[in-house]
Design a protein around this motif. Structure first.
Motif, short mmCIF file in Angstrom:
data_model
loop_
_atom_site.label_atom_id
_atom_site.label_comp_id
_atom_site.label_asym_id
_atom_site.label_seq_id
_atom_site.Cartn_x
_atom_site.Cartn_y
_atom_site.Cartn_z
N THR A 1 45.07 71.96 13.68
CA THR A 1 43.96 71.24 14.30
C THR A 1 44.07 71.31 15.82
O THR A 1 45.12 71.00 16.39
CB THR A 1 43.97 69.77 13.85
OG1 THR A 1 43.82 69.72 12.43
CG2 THR A 1 42.82 69.01 14.50
N VAL A 2 42.98 71.70 16.47
CA VAL A 2 42.96 71.86 17.92
C VAL A 2 41.60 71.43 18.45
O VAL A 2 40.69 71.11 17.69
CB VAL A 2 43.23 73.32 18.34
CG1 VAL A 2 44.65 73.74 18.00
CG2 VAL A 2 42.23 74.28 17.68
N TYR A 3 41.45 71.41 19.76
CA TYR A 3 40.14 71.16 20.36
C TYR A 3 39.36 72.46 20.42
O TYR A 3 39.94 73.57 20.42
CB TYR A 3 40.28 70.55 21.76
CG TYR A 3 41.28 71.24 22.65
CD1 TYR A 3 41.01 72.46 23.26
CD2 TYR A 3 42.52 70.66 22.88
CE1 TYR A 3 41.92 73.08 24.08
CE2 TYR A 3 43.45 71.28 23.70
CZ TYR A 3 43.14 72.48 24.29
OH TYR A 3 44.07 73.11 25.09
N PRO A 4 38.04 72.40 20.47
CA PRO A 4 37.24 73.62 20.53
C PRO A 4 37.61 74.47 21.75
O PRO A 4 37.66 73.96 22.87
CB PRO A 4 35.80 73.10 20.64
CG PRO A 4 35.85 71.74 20.02
CD PRO A 4 37.20 71.19 20.37
N GLY A 5 37.92 75.73 21.51
CA GLY A 5 38.28 76.65 22.57
C GLY A 5 39.76 76.95 22.64
O GLY A 5 40.17 77.91 23.31
N CYS A 6 40.58 76.16 21.97
CA CYS A 6 42.03 76.33 22.08
C CYS A 6 42.50 77.68 21.55
O CYS A 6 43.35 78.33 22.17
CB CYS A 6 42.74 75.20 21.33
SG CYS A 6 44.53 75.26 21.42
N GLU B 1 36.54 75.18 14.92
CA GLU B 1 37.47 74.23 15.53
C GLU B 1 36.82 72.85 15.68
O GLU B 1 37.44 71.82 15.39
CB GLU B 1 37.92 74.73 16.90
CG GLU B 1 38.79 75.98 16.88
CD GLU B 1 38.97 76.59 18.25
OE1 GLU B 1 40.07 77.11 18.53
OE2 GLU B 1 38.01 76.55 19.06
N ALA B 2 35.57 72.84 16.13
CA ALA B 2 34.87 71.58 16.35
C ALA B 2 34.59 70.87 15.02
O ALA B 2 34.69 69.64 14.93
CB ALA B 2 33.56 71.83 17.09
N LEU C 1 39.67 65.91 20.87
CA LEU C 1 38.29 65.99 21.35
C LEU C 1 38.13 65.23 22.66
O LEU C 1 37.43 65.68 23.57
CB LEU C 1 37.35 65.44 20.28
CG LEU C 1 35.86 65.72 20.46
CD1 LEU C 1 35.60 67.22 20.65
CD2 LEU C 1 35.07 65.19 19.28
N LEU C 2 38.80 64.08 22.78
CA LEU C 2 38.76 63.32 24.03
C LEU C 2 39.33 64.15 25.18
O LEU C 2 38.76 64.18 26.29
CB LEU C 2 39.57 62.03 23.89
CG LEU C 2 38.93 60.88 23.12
CD1 LEU C 2 39.96 59.80 22.83
CD2 LEU C 2 37.76 60.29 23.92
N HIS C 3 40.45 64.83 24.91
CA HIS C 3 41.11 65.64 25.94
C HIS C 3 40.18 66.74 26.44
O HIS C 3 40.01 66.92 27.66
CB HIS C 3 42.38 66.24 25.36
CG HIS C 3 43.09 67.20 26.28
ND1 HIS C 3 43.84 66.79 27.36
CD2 HIS C 3 43.14 68.57 26.28
CE1 HIS C 3 44.33 67.85 27.98
NE2 HIS C 3 43.93 68.93 27.35
N LYS C 4 39.57 67.46 25.52
CA LYS C 4 38.69 68.57 25.92
C LYS C 4 37.45 68.06 26.63
O LYS C 4 36.99 68.66 27.62
CB LYS C 4 38.30 69.39 24.68
CG LYS C 4 37.58 70.69 25.02
CD LYS C 4 38.47 71.61 25.85
CE LYS C 4 37.79 72.93 26.16
NZ LYS C 4 38.66 73.82 26.97
N SER C 5 36.90 66.95 26.15
CA SER C 5 35.70 66.40 26.77
C SER C 5 35.96 66.02 28.22
O SER C 5 35.13 66.30 29.11
CB SER C 5 35.22 65.16 25.99
OG SER C 5 34.86 65.51 24.67
#
Length: 430
Positions: free
Chosen positions: A123-128, A207-208, A271-275
């Protein structure tokens, strides 16, 4: 690189043999030659003996499988299709910890060859996958995406302890770096997934999709937790309110509780981190996380208040905590909010005894520096049933009376027992 399917019978390597990787490796091993790789040599030795260190799969699952377990990177050179399924936790500051994922990317990069395919399941953030992992694969291997190898992302949907929704019976999302990669990856997974394959339009979409599955559950539970706090002040039972509201056809029954583990309590932070990297500070997601992370403190404060109301000094109170795993009927203690609850009670100088029907005493001591007792000793001022293990569901109010002092408290965090307070035992639930 040819757009034709790599080999007709590829050798598959699964990197990371935990709750996600081991079931996947064994399922692939019923159809393909598989290399199961983990850096923990002790775990590898156990699996060579047909033992699951996570205690999720019995020895029969290892039978008649074409799989080689190893902790040696060189053994991975035989593979042509790599699946990376390592943990992606958050650190003490709730920031994504990609250490294992990036190291796994380096490991695969060292053995990557022309024509290979690499799929990420963590599990990762989108784009990882494309922004963080791909550059490592290219740098270490000296190869180029699209020309020499392909990548993809297929989010894991393992639900530990669930004997109904198993790997093969859960619809599998797949994605690829190009159409050829997508078709190749879909064909491989299609050999073992009976529920079907969903082809996402891009790696970022896949990912999302994964990260919002658990974010949605987190938010639904956080709403129930906030309602539980409100209803407690109103003096009404949250579970009764939910049952009443549930008589309407479109009301969704979610229940309050401690939200731990390595999915629901972690994924929203990715998701918070990427946002925030993109300049947007999410309000709803962050609020839900704050409420759920604050539940151990709320429950501890409530118990201390109840003890004081009964004339019991928290400093002299004995409390039994039943359960520390993050969910019922499993041994996984990662990100246990029960451990946070124990610590909160200790801040009030409450003397806490801890038991669990499934957890390992050694793991609890190593992870949380807490002692897991074999059985309760009795004479408790309060009992907190924190995890709905099957062994706890059949317990009666008479049992709790037998291990407590007069005028004790039973806190039922999972709503396992009926509300039946009497003169000897005060019952409270979320």
């Amino acid at each position: 690189m040819s757009d034709e399917f790599i080999p007709n019978h590829p050798t598959i390597a699964v990197i990371g043999l935990g709750y996600v990787g081991l079931p996947l490796a064994l399922e692939f091993a019923s159809q393909f030659q598989v290399i199961g790789f983990d850096t923990n040599s002790a775990r590898v030795d156990a699996m060579k003996q047909g033992l699951d260190p996570s205690h999720q799969m019995d020895s029969a699952a290892f039978l008649n499988k074409t799989i080689e377990f190893t902790s040696q990177t060189e053994d991975l050179r035989q593979a042509t299709f790599f699946v990376i399924a390592v943990p992606t936790p958050v650190d003490e500051y709730k920031v994504p910890d990609l250490t294992s994922l990036l190291k796994a990317s380096e490991t695969v990069g060292r053995v990557l060859k022309k024509g290979d395919v690499v799929v990420f399941e963590s599990t990762v953030y989108p784009g990882c996958t494309e922004d963080d992992c791909l550059p490592i694969l290219e740098r270490v291997s000296g190869l180029s995406l699209g020309i020499d190898f392909k990548i993809g992302y297929s989010p894991e949907r393992i639900n530990p302890g669930d004997k109904v929704h198993t790997l093969a019976t859960i619809l599998k999302i797949v994605s690829g770096s190009d159409n050829a990669a997508l078709e190749q990856i879909a064909e491989i997974y299609g050999k073992i997934i009976t529920a079907g394959i969903y082809k996402a339009s891009s790696i970022k979409v896949a990912e999302a999709a994964k990260v919002i599955e658990n974010t949605q559950r987190d938010l639904n539970i956080s709403l129930m937790n906030e309602l539980a706090i409100i209803f407690d002040r109103l003096g009404i039972d949250t579970q009764e309110v939910i049952e009443a509201a549930g008589t309407k056809w479109n009301f969704l029954k979610f229940y309050p509780g401690l939200v731990g583990g390595h999915c629901i309590g972690v994924d929203p932070y990715y998701l918070l981190h990427k946002s925030r990297q993109l300049g947007y500070d999410p309000q709803v997601i962050h609020s839900g996380r704050r409420i759920n992370d604050g539940m151990p403190a709320f429950i501890a404060s409530k118990l201390v208040q109840m003890l004081i109301q009964k004339g019991k000094s928290p400093q002299h109170a004995r409390v039994l905590m039943m359960g520390i795993t993050f969910k019922e009927n499993i041994s996984d203690i990662r990100n246990s909010k029960v451990a946070d609850l124990v610590r909160e009670l200790m801040q009030f100088a409450v003397h806490v005894h801890l038991v669990d029907a499934c957890a390992s005493p050694n793991e609890v001591a190593r992870e949380y520096n807490l002692t897991l007792l074999d059985e309760p000793s009795g004479n408790y001022d309060a009992v907190v049933v924190a995890v709905a293990h099957d062994e706890y569901k059949s317990l009666t109010i008479s049992y709790f009376k037998s291990i407590t002092q007069p005028d004790a408290i039973l806190m039922d965090l999972k709503g396992l027992y009926k509300n039946q307070s009497d003169q000897q035992l005060t019952y409270w639930r979320l």
